[in-house]
Design a protein around this motif. Structure first.
Motif, PDB file in Angstrom:
ATOM      1  N   ALA A   6       0.829  -1.206   0.000  1.00 29.46           N
ATOM      2  CA  ALA A   6       0.000   0.000   0.000  1.00 29.46           C
ATOM      3  C   ALA A   6       0.860   1.251   0.000  1.00 29.46           C
ATOM      4  N   GLY A   7       0.293   2.339  -0.520  1.00 29.92           N
ATOM      5  CA  GLY A   7       0.962   3.630  -0.476  1.00 29.92           C
ATOM      6  C   GLY A   7       0.744   4.302   0.863  1.00 29.92           C
ATOM      7  N   PRO A   8       1.402   5.447   1.096  1.00 29.64           N
ATOM      8  CA  PRO A   8       1.235   6.177   2.357  1.00 29.64           C
ATOM      9  C   PRO A   8      -0.219   6.623   2.561  1.00 29.64           C
ATOM     10  N   GLU A   9      -0.721   6.448   3.763  1.00 32.30           N
ATOM     11  CA  GLU A   9      -2.102   6.845   4.058  1.00 32.30           C
ATOM     12  C   GLU A   9      -2.286   8.357   4.132  1.00 32.30           C
ATOM     13  N   THR A  10      -1.181   9.103   4.182  1.00 28.07           N
ATOM     14  CA  THR A  10      -1.267  10.562   4.223  1.00 28.07           C
ATOM     15  C   THR A  10      -1.626  11.155   2.871  1.00 28.07           C
ATOM     16  N   ILE A  11      -1.584  10.322   1.828  1.00 27.62           N
ATOM     17  CA  ILE A  11      -1.886  10.761   0.466  1.00 27.62           C
ATOM     18  C   ILE A  11      -3.164  10.063   0.011  1.00 27.62           C
ATOM     19  N   SER A  12      -4.039  10.774  -0.644  1.00 27.86           N
ATOM     20  CA  SER A  12      -5.349  10.217  -0.997  1.00 27.86           C
ATOM     21  C   SER A  12      -5.232   8.973  -1.869  1.00 27.86           C
ATOM     22  N   THR A  13      -4.263   8.949  -2.782  1.00 27.53           N
ATOM     23  CA  THR A  13      -4.124   7.769  -3.634  1.00 27.53           C
ATOM     24  C   THR A  13      -3.756   6.539  -2.817  1.00 27.53           C
ATOM     25  N   GLY A  14      -2.870   6.726  -1.825  1.00 29.25           N
ATOM     26  CA  GLY A  14      -2.501   5.601  -0.971  1.00 29.25           C
ATOM     27  C   GLY A  14      -3.686   5.076  -0.179  1.00 29.25           C
ATOM     28  N   LEU A  15      -4.450   5.996   0.411  1.00 24.71           N
ATOM     29  CA  LEU A  15      -5.594   5.601   1.232  1.00 24.71           C
ATOM     30  C   LEU A  15      -6.693   4.941   0.401  1.00 24.71           C
ATOM     31  N   LYS A  16      -7.054   5.552  -0.711  1.00 22.84           N
ATOM     32  CA  LYS A  16      -8.170   5.028  -1.514  1.00 22.84           C
ATOM     33  C   LYS A  16      -7.828   3.679  -2.137  1.00 22.84           C
ATOM     34  N   ARG A  17      -6.590   3.523  -2.578  1.00 20.76           N
ATOM     35  CA  ARG A  17      -6.205   2.230  -3.159  1.00 20.76           C
ATOM     36  C   ARG A  17      -6.146   1.153  -2.085  1.00 20.76           C
ATOM     37  N   ARG A  18      -5.693   1.504  -0.896  1.00 18.91           N
ATOM     38  CA  ARG A  18      -5.693   0.528   0.200  1.00 18.91           C
ATOM     39  C   ARG A  18      -7.107   0.138   0.583  1.00 18.91           C
ATOM     40  N   ASP A  19      -7.992   1.146   0.716  1.00 14.62           N
ATOM     41  CA  ASP A  19      -9.385   0.850   1.057  1.00 14.62           C
ATOM     42  C   ASP A  19     -10.032  -0.057   0.016  1.00 14.62           C
ATOM     43  N   ALA A  20      -9.690   0.169  -1.245  1.00 12.69           N
ATOM     44  CA  ALA A  20     -10.245  -0.668  -2.313  1.00 12.69           C
ATOM     45  C   ALA A  20      -9.751  -2.107  -2.188  1.00 12.69           C
ATOM     46  N   TYR A  21      -8.473  -2.268  -1.830  1.00 12.58           N
ATOM     47  CA  TYR A  21      -7.933  -3.614  -1.611  1.00 12.58           C
ATOM     48  C   TYR A  21      -8.680  -4.292  -0.467  1.00 12.58           C
ATOM     49  N   PHE A  22      -8.909  -3.573   0.626  1.00  8.28           N
ATOM     50  CA  PHE A  22      -9.685  -4.124   1.743  1.00  8.28           C
ATOM     51  C   PHE A  22     -11.031  -4.641   1.260  1.00  8.28           C
ATOM     52  N   HIS A  23     -11.707  -3.794   0.505  1.00  3.25           N
ATOM     53  CA  HIS A  23     -13.075  -4.109   0.081  1.00  3.25           C
ATOM     54  C   HIS A  23     -13.106  -5.346  -0.811  1.00  3.25           C
ATOM     55  N   VAL A  24     -12.256  -5.371  -1.836  1.00  2.00           N
ATOM     56  CA  VAL A  24     -12.308  -6.481  -2.792  1.00  2.00           C
ATOM     57  C   VAL A  24     -11.758  -7.771  -2.186  1.00  2.00           C
ATOM     58  N   ALA A  25     -10.729  -7.655  -1.338  1.00  2.00           N
ATOM     59  CA  ALA A  25     -10.165  -8.856  -0.701  1.00  2.00           C
ATOM     60  C   ALA A  25     -11.185  -9.509   0.220  1.00  2.00           C
ATOM     61  N   GLU A  26     -11.921  -8.678   0.952  1.00  2.00           N
ATOM     62  CA  GLU A  26     -12.944  -9.207   1.852  1.00  2.00           C
ATOM     63  C   GLU A  26     -14.095  -9.820   1.059  1.00  2.00           C
ATOM     64  N   ALA A  27     -14.493  -9.122  -0.016  1.00  2.00           N
ATOM     65  CA  ALA A  27     -15.612  -9.616  -0.822  1.00  2.00           C
ATOM     66  C   ALA A  27     -15.284 -10.951  -1.488  1.00  2.00           C
ATOM     67  N   LEU A  28     -14.034 -11.112  -1.879  1.00  2.72           N
ATOM     68  CA  LEU A  28     -13.624 -12.344  -2.566  1.00  2.72           C
ATOM     69  C   LEU A  28     -13.095 -13.403  -1.607  1.00  2.72           C
ATOM     70  N   GLU A  29     -13.087 -13.064  -0.308  1.00  9.14           N
ATOM     71  CA  GLU A  29     -12.651 -13.982   0.740  1.00  9.14           C
ATOM     72  C   GLU A  29     -11.246 -14.538   0.462  1.00  9.14           C
ATOM     73  N   LEU A  30     -10.328 -13.618   0.161  1.00  6.34           N
ATOM     74  CA  LEU A  30      -8.947 -14.026  -0.080  1.00  6.34           C
ATOM     75  C   LEU A  30      -8.307 -14.511   1.214  1.00  6.34           C
ATOM     76  N   GLU A  31      -7.346 -15.387   1.087  1.00  3.41           N
ATOM     77  CA  GLU A  31      -6.727 -16.001   2.261  1.00  3.41           C
ATOM     78  C   GLU A  31      -5.661 -15.086   2.870  1.00  3.41           C
ATOM     79  N   ASP A  32      -5.731 -14.902   4.186  1.00  6.18           N
ATOM     80  CA  ASP A  32      -4.738 -14.144   4.955  1.00  6.18           C
ATOM     81  C   ASP A  32      -4.512 -12.731   4.414  1.00  6.18           C
ATOM     82  N   TRP A  33      -5.513 -12.137   3.797  1.00  9.25           N
ATOM     83  CA  TRP A  33      -5.281 -10.847   3.155  1.00  9.25           C
ATOM     84  C   TRP A  33      -4.929  -9.742   4.150  1.00  9.25           C
TER      85      TRP A  33
END
Length: 348
Positions: A194-221
């Protein structure tokens, strides 16, 4: 027969008006991109030809005193050597030039203190406003300047205050496309740098990873997540090494940008592993030349030139209005997944 002016004297609007046989105000309108449409095409051509023949150059000081405008715009970038920013800057310059404006470009080295300093320096130099590609999410100097009536647009990043206009890429969709792509290749253990959370691109891309990883039930994400301290190759190498040192198996890494992915590729190769045979890898931005990497990088393509151009258009729209009539505008540009050689089927 001489014109009465020495070669040292600078041509004036009166000289141009005399040469064409029109009033000074007509010359002024003809030479201003905002008002020349009020005149006939023939008059505009005659005035512009006479101005060129006389080597007339507008007096920027007089214009500034008359209009309280300098026709200069401060453009802040975190690092002009980062290859995604020159196309953004070019888009800004092309749009600004249509109305006779020029950009003053400064680097901030991704340093919030330098960012604030440069904003104050540019304001002191009398720029008409700011277009910021370097903005942090929390930016007191930006908020202060905007509240004092300075037109501001952020590009490629956004601040947390919705009162500041922004043009960004669809960060969430980009990460979703990257993760779904490697999942379709059979990967279930997918790490994220993930990118730095102090920058919007880092935060939004991380949040998107959270969302899709949880939705797809990825292992140990949740465990296969490492935060970088910056969007650069050294941090990509450090974070990838940290992922390997966790001792948890994974077969793919989704990176928050291309430079992180380049660093991760170095770490993969340093451990004697192969990309994509052992580890698939994706980036984000589609920087120039990532298609020349070995293997060529699968990544998310963003619209760099278009982002800069649209940011400048929004800026010009803002500055044309009284402060009380300005309304923040937020634009999200679509992204595209570019599949290349760095992603392949999961082993087993």
């Amino acid at each position: 027969m001489t014109s009465g002016r020495t070669t040292q004297q600078r041509a004036t609007l009166k000289d141009v008006a005399k040469a064409v046989g029109v009033h000074v105000s007509t010359v002024s309108r003809a030479l201003d991109p905002k008002t020349r449409h009020l005149l006939t095409e023939d008059v505009v051509k005659r005035v512009t030809k006479a101005a060129a023949d006389l080597d007339y150059q507008p007096n920027s000081i007089a214009y500034s005193l008359r209009t309280n405008r300098s026709r200069t715009v401060g453009v802040l970038v975190p690092d002009i050597t980062n290859q995604i920013f020159p196309p953004i800057v070019r888009g800004i310059e092309d749009a600004l030039a249509r109305e006779g404006n020029v950009a003053i470009i400064v680097n901030t080295d991704s340093d919030p203190a330098k960012d604030a300093q440069m904003i104050n320096v540019l304001r002191a130099r009398g720029v008409d406003g700011l277009i910021l590609a370097s903005a942090q999410r929390h930016a007191p100097e930006i908020i202060k300047a905007a509240r004092e009536g300075i037109p501001i647009v952020t590009v490629n990043r956004a601040v947390d205050d919705p009162a500041i206009s922004s043009i960004v890429n669809d960060e969430g969709k980009g990460i979703e496309l990257a993760v779904e792509h490697v999942v379709a290749l059979g990967h279930r253990r997918i790490a994220h740098i993930a990118g730095p959370e102090t920058i919007s691109t880092g935060l939004k891309r991380r949040d998107a990873y959270f969302h899709v990883a949880e939705a797809l039930e990825l292992e140990d994400w949740k465990k296969l997540l490492i935060y970088s301290n910056g969007f650069n190759e050294a941090e990509g190498r450090r974070c990838a090494d940290a992922l390997f040192d966790l001792g948890l198996p994974f077969t793919a890494i989704v990176c928050a940008n291309d430079r992180l992915a380049i660093g991760a590729l170095e770490a993969i190769e340093a451990r004697g592993l192969s990309c994509p045979d052992d580890i698939s890898l994706t980036g984000f931005n589609d920087m120039p030349f990532v298609e020349r990497l070995k293997p060529a990088l699968t990544t998310v393509r963003i619209q760099t030139y278009e982002a800069g151009h649209r940011a400048a258009e929004i800026f010009l729209e803002q500055i044309a209005k009284p402060v009380s009539e300005r309304v923040a505008e937020h634009v999200v540009l679509p992204v595209e997944l570019i599949i290349r050689g760095s992603t392949g089927p999961a082993k087993g």
